[in-house]
Write a protein that holds these residues in place. Structure first.
Motif, PDB file in Angstrom:
ATOM      1  N   GLU A   1       8.351 -78.838 -32.724  1.00 18.19           N
ATOM      2  CA  GLU A   1       8.717 -79.027 -31.317  1.00 18.19           C
ATOM      3  C   GLU A   1       8.551 -77.728 -30.535  1.00 18.19           C
ATOM      4  O   GLU A   1       8.114 -77.747 -29.383  1.00 18.19           O
ATOM      5  N   ALA A   2       8.881 -76.591 -31.142  1.00 17.61           N
ATOM      6  CA  ALA A   2       8.699 -75.305 -30.476  1.00 17.61           C
ATOM      7  C   ALA A   2       7.215 -75.032 -30.241  1.00 17.61           C
ATOM      8  O   ALA A   2       6.820 -74.560 -29.163  1.00 17.61           O
ATOM      9  N   GLU A   3       6.386 -75.334 -31.226  1.00 15.76           N
ATOM     10  CA  GLU A   3       4.941 -75.137 -31.072  1.00 15.76           C
ATOM     11  C   GLU A   3       4.376 -76.058 -29.996  1.00 15.76           C
ATOM     12  O   GLU A   3       3.546 -75.646 -29.183  1.00 15.76           O
ATOM     13  N   ARG A   4       4.840 -77.295 -29.960  1.00 18.56           N
ATOM     14  CA  ARG A   4       4.396 -78.253 -28.937  1.00 18.56           C
ATOM     15  C   ARG A   4       4.805 -77.784 -27.540  1.00 18.56           C
ATOM     16  O   ARG A   4       4.015 -77.842 -26.592  1.00 18.56           O
ATOM     17  N   THR A   5       6.025 -77.270 -27.421  1.00 20.85           N
ATOM     18  CA  THR A   5       6.497 -76.753 -26.136  1.00 20.85           C
ATOM     19  C   THR A   5       5.650 -75.567 -25.694  1.00 20.85           C
ATOM     20  O   THR A   5       5.297 -75.448 -24.515  1.00 20.85           O
ATOM     21  N   GLU A   6       5.304 -74.694 -26.635  1.00 24.58           N
ATOM     22  CA  GLU A   6       4.470 -73.539 -26.299  1.00 24.58           C
ATOM     23  C   GLU A   6       3.085 -73.988 -25.828  1.00 24.58           C
ATOM     24  O   GLU A   6       2.543 -73.454 -24.850  1.00 24.58           O
ATOM     25  N   LEU A   7       2.494 -74.981 -26.494  1.00 28.26           N
ATOM     26  CA  LEU A   7       1.186 -75.481 -26.077  1.00 28.26           C
ATOM     27  C   LEU A   7       1.254 -76.134 -24.697  1.00 28.26           C
ATOM     28  O   LEU A   7       0.345 -75.961 -23.870  1.00 28.26           O
ATOM     29  N   LEU A   8       2.321 -76.884 -24.436  1.00 30.79           N
ATOM     30  CA  LEU A   8       2.478 -77.485 -23.109  1.00 30.79           C
ATOM     31  C   LEU A   8       2.621 -76.422 -22.028  1.00 30.79           C
ATOM     32  O   LEU A   8       2.085 -76.563 -20.926  1.00 30.79           O
ATOM     33  N   TRP A   9       3.334 -75.327 -22.348  1.00 28.90           N
ATOM     34  CA  TRP A   9       3.501 -74.255 -21.383  1.00 28.90           C
ATOM     35  C   TRP A   9       2.158 -73.575 -21.111  1.00 28.90           C
ATOM     36  O   TRP A   9       1.823 -73.282 -19.956  1.00 28.90           O
ATOM     37  N   LYS A  10       1.354 -73.332 -22.168  1.00 27.37           N
ATOM     38  CA  LYS A  10       0.034 -72.723 -21.975  1.00 27.37           C
ATOM     39  C   LYS A  10      -0.877 -73.637 -21.153  1.00 27.37           C
ATOM     40  O   LYS A  10      -1.630 -73.166 -20.300  1.00 27.37           O
ATOM     41  N   LYS A  11      -0.796 -74.951 -21.387  1.00 30.32           N
ATOM     42  CA  LYS A  11      -1.598 -75.900 -20.613  1.00 30.32           C
ATOM     43  C   LYS A  11      -1.182 -75.876 -19.147  1.00 30.32           C
ATOM     44  O   LYS A  11      -2.024 -75.902 -18.244  1.00 30.32           O
ATOM     45  N   ALA A  12       0.118 -75.802 -18.897  1.00 28.64           N
ATOM     46  CA  ALA A  12       0.605 -75.732 -17.516  1.00 28.64           C
ATOM     47  C   ALA A  12       0.121 -74.447 -16.837  1.00 28.64           C
ATOM     48  O   ALA A  12      -0.244 -74.475 -15.653  1.00 28.64           O
ATOM     49  N   GLU A  13       0.111 -73.334 -17.571  1.00 29.47           N
ATOM     50  CA  GLU A  13      -0.404 -72.073 -17.013  1.00 29.47           C
ATOM     51  C   GLU A  13      -1.894 -72.196 -16.665  1.00 29.47           C
ATOM     52  O   GLU A  13      -2.334 -71.737 -15.613  1.00 29.47           O
ATOM     53  N   GLN A  14      -2.679 -72.814 -17.548  1.00 29.45           N
ATOM     54  CA  GLN A  14      -4.102 -72.988 -17.274  1.00 29.45           C
ATOM     55  C   GLN A  14      -4.326 -73.921 -16.086  1.00 29.45           C
ATOM     56  O   GLN A  14      -5.207 -73.671 -15.252  1.00 29.45           O
ATOM     57  N   ASP A  15      -3.530 -74.993 -15.998  1.00 27.64           N
ATOM     58  CA  ASP A  15      -3.636 -75.892 -14.841  1.00 27.64           C
ATOM     59  C   ASP A  15      -3.297 -75.159 -13.551  1.00 27.64           C
ATOM     60  O   ASP A  15      -3.941 -75.362 -12.511  1.00 27.64           O
ATOM     61  N   LYS A  16      -2.309 -74.299 -13.611  1.00 23.60           N
ATOM     62  CA  LYS A  16      -1.913 -73.512 -12.432  1.00 23.60           C
ATOM     63  C   LYS A  16      -3.054 -72.578 -12.011  1.00 23.60           C
ATOM     64  O   LYS A  16      -3.414 -72.513 -10.827  1.00 23.60           O
ATOM     65  N   ARG A  17      -3.648 -71.873 -13.003  1.00 23.68           N
ATOM     66  CA  ARG A  17      -4.760 -70.974 -12.679  1.00 23.68           C
ATOM     67  C   ARG A  17      -5.946 -71.742 -12.106  1.00 23.68           C
ATOM     68  O   ARG A  17      -6.583 -71.294 -11.155  1.00 23.68           O
ATOM     69  N   SER A  18      -6.269 -72.898 -12.706  1.00 26.93           N
ATOM     70  CA  SER A  18      -7.416 -73.665 -12.201  1.00 26.93           C
ATOM     71  C   SER A  18      -7.142 -74.182 -10.790  1.00 26.93           C
ATOM     72  O   SER A  18      -8.050 -74.220  -9.952  1.00 26.93           O
ATOM     73  N   ALA A  19      -5.887 -74.559 -10.493  1.00 30.78           N
ATOM     74  CA  ALA A  19      -5.557 -75.013  -9.138  1.00 30.78           C
ATOM     75  C   ALA A  19      -5.690 -73.869  -8.138  1.00 30.78           C
ATOM     76  O   ALA A  19      -6.184 -74.064  -7.022  1.00 30.78           O
ATOM     77  N   ILE A  20      -5.287 -72.660  -8.548  1.00 31.85           N
ATOM     78  CA  ILE A  20      -5.408 -71.490  -7.657  1.00 31.85           C
ATOM     79  C   ILE A  20      -6.875 -71.174  -7.416  1.00 31.85           C
ATOM     80  O   ILE A  20      -7.301 -70.937  -6.273  1.00 31.85           O
ATOM     81  N   ILE A  21      -7.688 -71.162  -8.471  1.00 32.08           N
ATOM     82  CA  ILE A  21      -9.125 -70.860  -8.322  1.00 32.08           C
ATOM     83  C   ILE A  21      -9.804 -71.916  -7.462  1.00 32.08           C
ATOM     84  O   ILE A  21     -10.628 -71.603  -6.589  1.00 32.08           O
ATOM     85  N   LYS A  22      -9.458 -73.172  -7.659  1.00 31.12           N
ATOM     86  CA  LYS A  22     -10.049 -74.252  -6.865  1.00 31.12           C
ATOM     87  C   LYS A  22      -9.657 -74.116  -5.403  1.00 31.12           C
ATOM     88  O   LYS A  22     -10.504 -74.276  -4.503  1.00 31.12           O
TER      89      LYS A  22
END
Length: 184
Positions: free
Chosen positions: A143-164
């Motif tokens: 569950e901790a690993e899954r939470t970390e992956l979800l957080w990294k995905k959210a960070e990447q989505d945030k960066r892609s939204a900013i770049i877009k």
């Protein structure tokens, strides 16, 4: 060498020595079991019996009074190798609670001494076995690993939204610029 005519000494079967040895082994095993089947709960202590034969669910919480397994001070009997007493302290212990109150000019230190002791009938038993604890730890790690992956995905989505958004802003600025007199 010819072994056909060779005499083999006879070993006595049974007899008093063998019976005495068997009696000694059984007697010492019985004495060992009897010595390990008694346990003592000292004064101002209590005991809870932990039984390895009864397997409970992982999240089970049971009070001592519900199961009737609380033992007061004294000598008690247990089944060796299957039961294990958990001895706990029921003595009243003082705790000092201190607080500083007042203003900057007048500091008042207030102390309260409280005597606390556990109520044996309200103790809870958390029953787990080793495999359940290992499974629970592995699930928590997943569950901790899954939470970390979800957080990294959210960070990447945030960066892609900013770049877009930055790309759309640049595109909008280029389309809204007044065209130069010679370019058009």
């Amino acid at each position: 060498m010819n072994f056909n005519n060779m005499k083999v000494p006879k070993v006595p079967r049974g007899g008093a020595a063998s019976s005495l040895f068997q009696l000694g082994v059984l007697g010492s095993a019985g004495l060992y079991a009897a010595a390990n089947s008694l346990y003592n709960v000292e004064g101002r202590h209590g005991a809870i019996m932990s039984n390895c034969l009864s397997v409970k669910k992982l999240d089970e919480k049971t009070s001592v009074s519900d199961r009737g397994i609380g033992y007061p001070e004294g000598t008690h009997i247990m089944i060796p190798w299957f039961e294990r007493p958990i001895i706990y302290d029921v003595r009243a212990r003082p705790r000092m609670l201190e607080s500083t109150s007042g203003s900057c000019d007048l500091q008042v230190k207030i102390g309260l001494r409280v005597l606390t002791c556990p109520v044996p009938d309200e103790l809870l038993l958390y029953i787990h076995n080793a495999s359940q604890l290992i499974t629970q730890r592995e699930v928590a790690a997943q569950e901790a690993e899954r939470t970390e992956l979800l957080w990294k995905k959210a960070e990447q989505d945030k960066r892609s939204a900013i770049i877009k958004a930055q790309g759309e802003a640049v595109k909008l600025q280029q389309t809204t610029r007044p065209s130069s007199p010679g370019g058009g």
